[in-house]
Structure formats: structure tokens, C-alpha cells
Motif scaffolding. Structure first.
Motif, mmCIF file in Angstrom:
data_model
loop_
_atom_site.group_PDB
_atom_site.id
_atom_site.type_symbol
_atom_site.label_atom_id
_atom_site.label_comp_id
_atom_site.label_asym_id
_atom_site.label_seq_id
_atom_site.Cartn_x
_atom_site.Cartn_y
_atom_site.Cartn_z
ATOM 1 N N HIS A 290 80.189 85.579 -44.944
ATOM 2 C CA HIS A 290 78.988 85.018 -45.559
ATOM 3 C C HIS A 290 78.117 86.129 -46.124
ATOM 4 O O HIS A 290 78.237 87.288 -45.726
ATOM 5 C CB HIS A 290 78.196 84.217 -44.521
ATOM 6 N N THR B 14 71.815 87.625 -44.780
ATOM 7 C CA THR B 14 70.398 87.341 -44.974
ATOM 8 C C THR B 14 69.650 87.768 -43.718
ATOM 9 O O THR B 14 70.274 88.077 -42.696
ATOM 10 C CB THR B 14 70.169 85.831 -45.194
ATOM 11 N N TYR C 216 80.448 95.370 -38.466
ATOM 12 C CA TYR C 216 79.363 96.355 -38.259
ATOM 13 C C TYR C 216 78.342 95.658 -37.390
ATOM 14 O O TYR C 216 77.710 94.681 -37.803
ATOM 15 C CB TYR C 216 78.753 96.744 -39.609
ATOM 16 N N MET C 217 78.170 96.147 -36.171
ATOM 17 C CA MET C 217 77.414 95.394 -35.170
ATOM 18 C C MET C 217 75.950 95.808 -35.077
ATOM 19 O O MET C 217 75.365 95.868 -33.969
ATOM 20 C CB MET C 217 78.123 95.529 -33.818
ATOM 21 N N GLN C 218 75.332 96.067 -36.217
ATOM 22 C CA GLN C 218 73.905 96.343 -36.242
ATOM 23 C C GLN C 218 73.224 95.318 -37.156
ATOM 24 O O GLN C 218 73.738 95.011 -38.233
ATOM 25 C CB GLN C 218 73.632 97.756 -36.765
ATOM 26 N N ILE C 219 72.069 94.806 -36.731
ATOM 27 C CA ILE C 219 71.362 93.813 -37.532
ATOM 28 C C ILE C 219 70.534 94.513 -38.606
ATOM 29 O O ILE C 219 69.740 95.410 -38.297
ATOM 30 C CB ILE C 219 70.490 92.926 -36.621
ATOM 31 N N LEU C 220 70.748 94.156 -39.878
ATOM 32 C CA LEU C 220 70.019 94.766 -40.988
ATOM 33 C C LEU C 220 68.604 94.168 -41.055
ATOM 34 O O LEU C 220 68.411 92.982 -40.780
ATOM 35 C CB LEU C 220 70.751 94.509 -42.307
ATOM 36 N N LYS D 111 66.604 103.450 -35.220
ATOM 37 C CA LYS D 111 67.181 102.335 -36.009
ATOM 38 C C LYS D 111 66.626 102.354 -37.445
ATOM 39 O O LYS D 111 67.385 102.246 -38.420
ATOM 40 C CB LYS D 111 66.837 101.003 -35.319
ATOM 41 N N HIS E 294 81.605 87.127 -39.608
ATOM 42 C CA HIS E 294 81.188 86.704 -38.258
ATOM 43 C C HIS E 294 82.394 86.085 -37.566
ATOM 44 O O HIS E 294 83.095 85.254 -38.136
ATOM 45 C CB HIS E 294 80.053 85.689 -38.313
ATOM 46 N N ASN F 299 79.083 89.780 -44.768
ATOM 47 C CA ASN F 299 79.383 90.041 -43.358
ATOM 48 C C ASN F 299 80.511 89.124 -42.890
ATOM 49 O O ASN F 299 80.658 88.003 -43.394
ATOM 50 C CB ASN F 299 78.144 89.743 -42.494
ATOM 51 N N LEU G 64 69.983 85.801 -38.941
ATOM 52 C CA LEU G 64 71.282 86.216 -38.404
ATOM 53 C C LEU G 64 72.330 85.109 -38.508
ATOM 54 O O LEU G 64 72.080 83.974 -38.108
ATOM 55 C CB LEU G 64 71.108 86.607 -36.933
ATOM 56 N N ASP G 65 73.473 85.413 -39.121
ATOM 57 C CA ASP G 65 74.614 84.488 -39.217
ATOM 58 C C ASP G 65 74.279 83.197 -39.943
ATOM 59 O O ASP G 65 74.969 82.193 -39.792
ATOM 60 C CB ASP G 65 75.160 84.160 -37.819
ATOM 61 N N CYS H 28 67.866 93.384 -46.326
ATOM 62 C CA CYS H 28 68.510 92.133 -46.745
ATOM 63 C C CYS H 28 67.966 91.672 -48.094
ATOM 64 O O CYS H 28 68.719 91.215 -48.959
ATOM 65 C CB CYS H 28 68.293 91.052 -45.686
HETATM 66 N N1 LIG Z 1 70.407 90.794 -41.244
HETATM 67 C C1 LIG Z 1 71.653 90.609 -40.752
HETATM 68 N N2 LIG Z 1 72.321 91.639 -40.251
HETATM 69 C C2 LIG Z 1 73.571 91.449 -39.790
HETATM 70 C C3 LIG Z 1 74.161 90.165 -39.785
HETATM 71 C C4 LIG Z 1 73.423 89.092 -40.378
HETATM 72 O O1 LIG Z 1 73.906 87.941 -40.452
HETATM 73 N N3 LIG Z 1 72.178 89.358 -40.843
HETATM 74 N N4 LIG Z 1 75.384 89.965 -39.190
HETATM 75 C C5 LIG Z 1 75.758 91.012 -38.275
HETATM 76 C C6 LIG Z 1 77.081 90.853 -37.621
HETATM 77 N N5 LIG Z 1 76.952 90.079 -36.412
HETATM 78 C C7 LIG Z 1 77.558 88.916 -36.325
HETATM 79 O O2 LIG Z 1 78.357 88.582 -37.207
HETATM 80 C C8 LIG Z 1 76.140 90.580 -35.318
HETATM 81 C C9 LIG Z 1 76.110 91.908 -35.098
HETATM 82 C C10 LIG Z 1 75.306 92.405 -34.072
HETATM 83 C C11 LIG Z 1 74.557 91.576 -33.297
HETATM 84 C C12 LIG Z 1 73.679 92.149 -32.246
HETATM 85 O O3 LIG Z 1 73.133 91.470 -31.453
HETATM 86 N N6 LIG Z 1 73.506 93.518 -32.334
HETATM 87 C C13 LIG Z 1 72.630 94.236 -31.444
HETATM 88 C C14 LIG Z 1 73.178 95.613 -31.138
HETATM 89 C C15 LIG Z 1 74.596 95.582 -30.759
HETATM 90 C C16 LIG Z 1 75.152 96.992 -30.544
HETATM 91 O O4 LIG Z 1 74.430 97.964 -30.668
HETATM 92 O O5 LIG Z 1 76.350 97.026 -30.300
HETATM 93 C C17 LIG Z 1 71.349 94.575 -32.188
HETATM 94 O O6 LIG Z 1 71.465 94.888 -33.397
HETATM 95 O O7 LIG Z 1 70.341 94.632 -31.507
HETATM 96 C C18 LIG Z 1 74.599 90.219 -33.558
HETATM 97 C C19 LIG Z 1 75.413 89.707 -34.579
HETATM 98 C C20 LIG Z 1 75.640 92.363 -38.916
HETATM 99 N N7 LIG Z 1 74.264 92.521 -39.306
#
Ligand SMILES: Nc1nc2c(c(=O)[nH]1)N[C@@H](CN(C=O)c1ccc(C(=O)N[C@@H](CCC(=O)O)C(=O)O)cc1)CN2
Length: 291
Positions: free
Chosen positions: A229, A232, A180-184, A156, A200, A198, A235-236, A189
Motif C-alpha cells: 500500500h 500515509t 522497513y520497521m520504522q514508522i515514517l 529518530k 504489510h 510499504n 499506520l497501515d 509521508c
Molecule cells: N507512516 C508510516 N510509516 C510506516 C508504515 C505506514 O503504514 N505508515 N508502515 C510500516 C511498516 N509496518 C507495518 O507494515 C510497521 C513497522 C513498524 C511498526 C512499529 O511499531 N515500529 C516501532 C519500532 C519497531 C522497531 O524498532 O523494530 C516504532 O517505529 O516505534 C509498525 C508497523 C513502515 N513505516
């Protein structure tokens, strides 16, 4: 004094700023513009009574400019330092460079590419990045580079470093997370504050996190929504730019909600990207001012 029509079309610029609100803010900025002969064609402003901050966006052109643009920019920098002003000034023709990130679902990406291709998005999409291969054909059909950066449990950090290198290497002004389903990370950020958007798939603040449509179904909502939004580290929780909703009723299944969601997500994200790229969005703490 009437201004004769110039040979070549005048060059347009957009200025947006925020500063502590006080008497004379408009007089001082417009005085500078008048002294430079900047011909204002569009202006909107807002005074926030809670934060006591002032926000303004104006479009002007050089049909009557009496000083070079660089001199106007120098005088603006001097004024800004005396007014605790944060500002952005650029030629309208310098369109923001946008990198779109996507995972598997292509509905938001497809809408952005279609609007960009039609000239309806005041931006230059320079590439698309994804942690999956699903959207490669769509992107290459539009003649854009596709960067596949797969993610696994133990890469990651490296994968995100590659994403950040792409942002820097491509001189990206705006990163768009189009499902994009990865948390930054917090670090990324911070580096991308105010230049990562992003989408949501819920009407925030309701149903944060993963599977919002399932949460909405279980709750029995009568309206579903989507929220674009700024990203940041919370998350969300980022400042909201645009939201779309659609009424539903008891007959609507989760699967149908997901399909209805495609349209409202794509609309909200495209609206937010357009507003950002037209320099109409100014951060106001955890909120936004849209001018
Ligand atoms: N720092 C942030 N990163 C991201 C945000 C955010 O608000 N702050 N939004 C997400 C998008 N999103 C909801 O809108 C979201 C995406 C993914 C997850 C989640 O739990 N992901 C898991 C892995 C999922 C997978 O591999 O398919 C994880 O990252 O562990 C929650 C909300 C985009 N990034």
C-alpha cells in the motif's frame, strides 16, 4: 492512412491522468493526441460512479508525430488546466529511480533485487538504506550502494532527516519499504505522498501494526495475506495497490506462517512496485485505480 515502418524504433511515452468525469473527456484528450499525430498503442480507462472521477492510461509513440514532443506536452498542460486534470507524462525509457528501505528481513528486498537484475522491474534501483547491517552483503553482491542509518530512541528525527536527504540527493522517484520497521513521520509521508510503498505482512484491514502473524494465529484464520500500500501517516491505512493470500489450516504454526509469508509478501510488493513504475496506479481518494 497506413504508416510506413520507421528506420529507428519509435519512441514510446506513457500518459496517465484523472479528472472530473464528464461527456467529452475522451474526445478532448484523443483529439489532442490525433492533432499531434500521437500513435496510441495501448489505452485503458475507468469512470468511478461514486467519486465521479475519470481515470485513463495510454501508451503512444512518435512514429507519426506531426509536432515536437515538447509541443504535445505544452498542449496537454493547456488542456489539463481547463479540465481540472492531474496527469503524468513521461518517456517509457525514463525508468523511475527507486530507493529500497529494509530493516533485518531480506526476503522482499531479495525478490526486488532479483527481478531488477533480470530486467523484470521497469525501474532503476539506485541504492538500499537500512537501520541495520544485516542486508549489506546481499546489496553489495548486487553492486548497489548500502546506506546504514541506525536508529536509536533519541535520534529518530535526525535519522529520518538523513533518509529524506538520501531521497532528495539521489533524485528518488519511489521509496519502497521492503520490511522497513520504522514508522515514517507525518511530514515525510506528506512529502512522499503517492511515491512511497510499504509491504504489510497481513491481509489488510486485518491485523494492523506489529506482529500480525501472531494476531492471525490467535484469531485462527484460514487464510494469511500480505498487502502492498502507499505509505500515509495513518499506520497501515494507506491506499492498497496489491494483495496476495495463501490458505492455511489448523496445523500451521506462527513460525510456519512467517515462512509462508515470505513468498506472498515478496510477490505482493514486487507486483505493486511494477504496477506503480508502469504508471498503472492512480490514486482515487483512499483507494486506487489500476489500469
Ligand atoms: N507512516 C508510516 N510509516 C510506516 C508504515 C505506514 O503504514 N505508515 N508502515 C510500516 C511498516 N509496518 C507495518 O507494515 C510497521 C513497522 C513498524 C511498526 C512499529 O511499531 N515500529 C516501532 C519500532 C519497531 C522497531 O524498532 O523494530 C516504532 O517505529 O516505534 C509498525 C508497523 C513502515 N513505516
Amino acid at each position: 492512412m497506413a504508416v510506413a515502418a520507421p528506420e529507428s524504433p519509435p519512441r514510446a511515452y506513457v500518459l496517465s491522468f484523472r479528472c472530473p468525469d464528464r461527456l467529452g473527456v475522451v474526445a478532448r484528450y484523443s483529439g489532442l493526441m490525433y492533432d499531434c499525430g500521437a500513435y496510441i498503442t495501448e489505452v485503458s480507462n475507468y469512470s468511478d460512479p461514486v467519486t465521479a472521477m475519470f481515470f485513463l492510461r495510454c501508451v503512444f509513440d512518435d512514429r507519426a508525430m506531426t509536432v515536437p514532443y515538447a509541443e504535445l506536452a505544452r498542449r496537454l498542460e493547456a488542456l489539463a488546466s481547463t479540465m481540472a486534470m492531474d496527469y503524468t507524462l513521461r518517456p517509457v525509457s525514463e525508468r523511475p529511480r527507486v530507493l529500497v528501505a529494509v530493516s533485518r528481513y531480506d526476503h522482499c528486498l531479495s525478490a526486488l533485487l532479483t527481478k531488477w537484475k533480470a530486467g523484470a522491474l521497469p525501474a532503476d534501483i539506485v541504492a538500499v538504506v537500512s537501520n541495520h547491517e544485516d542486508c549489506r552483503r546481499l546489496v553489495e553482491f548486487h553492486g548497489l550502494p548500502y546506506h546504514h542509518l541506525p536508529v536509536s530512541a533519541d535520534n529518530k528525527r535526525e535519522q529520518e532527516a538523513q533518509l529524506h536527504a538520501l531521497v532528495e540527493g539521489q533524485r528518488v522517484d519511489l521509496l519502497v519499504l521492503a520490511r522497513y520497521m520504522q514508522i515514517l513521520s507525518d511530514d515525510l509521508c506528506r512529502r512522499l505522498e503517492g511515491r512511497a510503498i510499504n509491504i504489510h505482512h497481513s491481509f489488510l484491514p486485518g491485523f494492523k501494526g506489529a506482529r500480525p502473524y501472531h494476531q492471525a494465529y490467535e484469531r485462527g484464520v484460514k487464510v494469511i495475506g500480505a498487502t502492498a500500500h502507499y505509505v500515509t501517516s495513518d499506520l497501515d491505512e494507506g491506499p492498497i495497490i496489491a494483495q496476495e493470500v495463501r490458505p492455511i489450516d489448523h496445523q500451521v504454526s506462527v513460525q510456519q506462517m512467517v515462512l509462508y509469508g515470505h513468498d506472498i509478501e515478496a510477490t505482493a510488493l514486487a507486483q505493486a512496485v511494477r504496477l506503480h513504475c508502469e504508471q498503472r496506479v492512480i490514486l482515487n481518494g483512499q483507494r486506487t485505480v489500476i489500469l
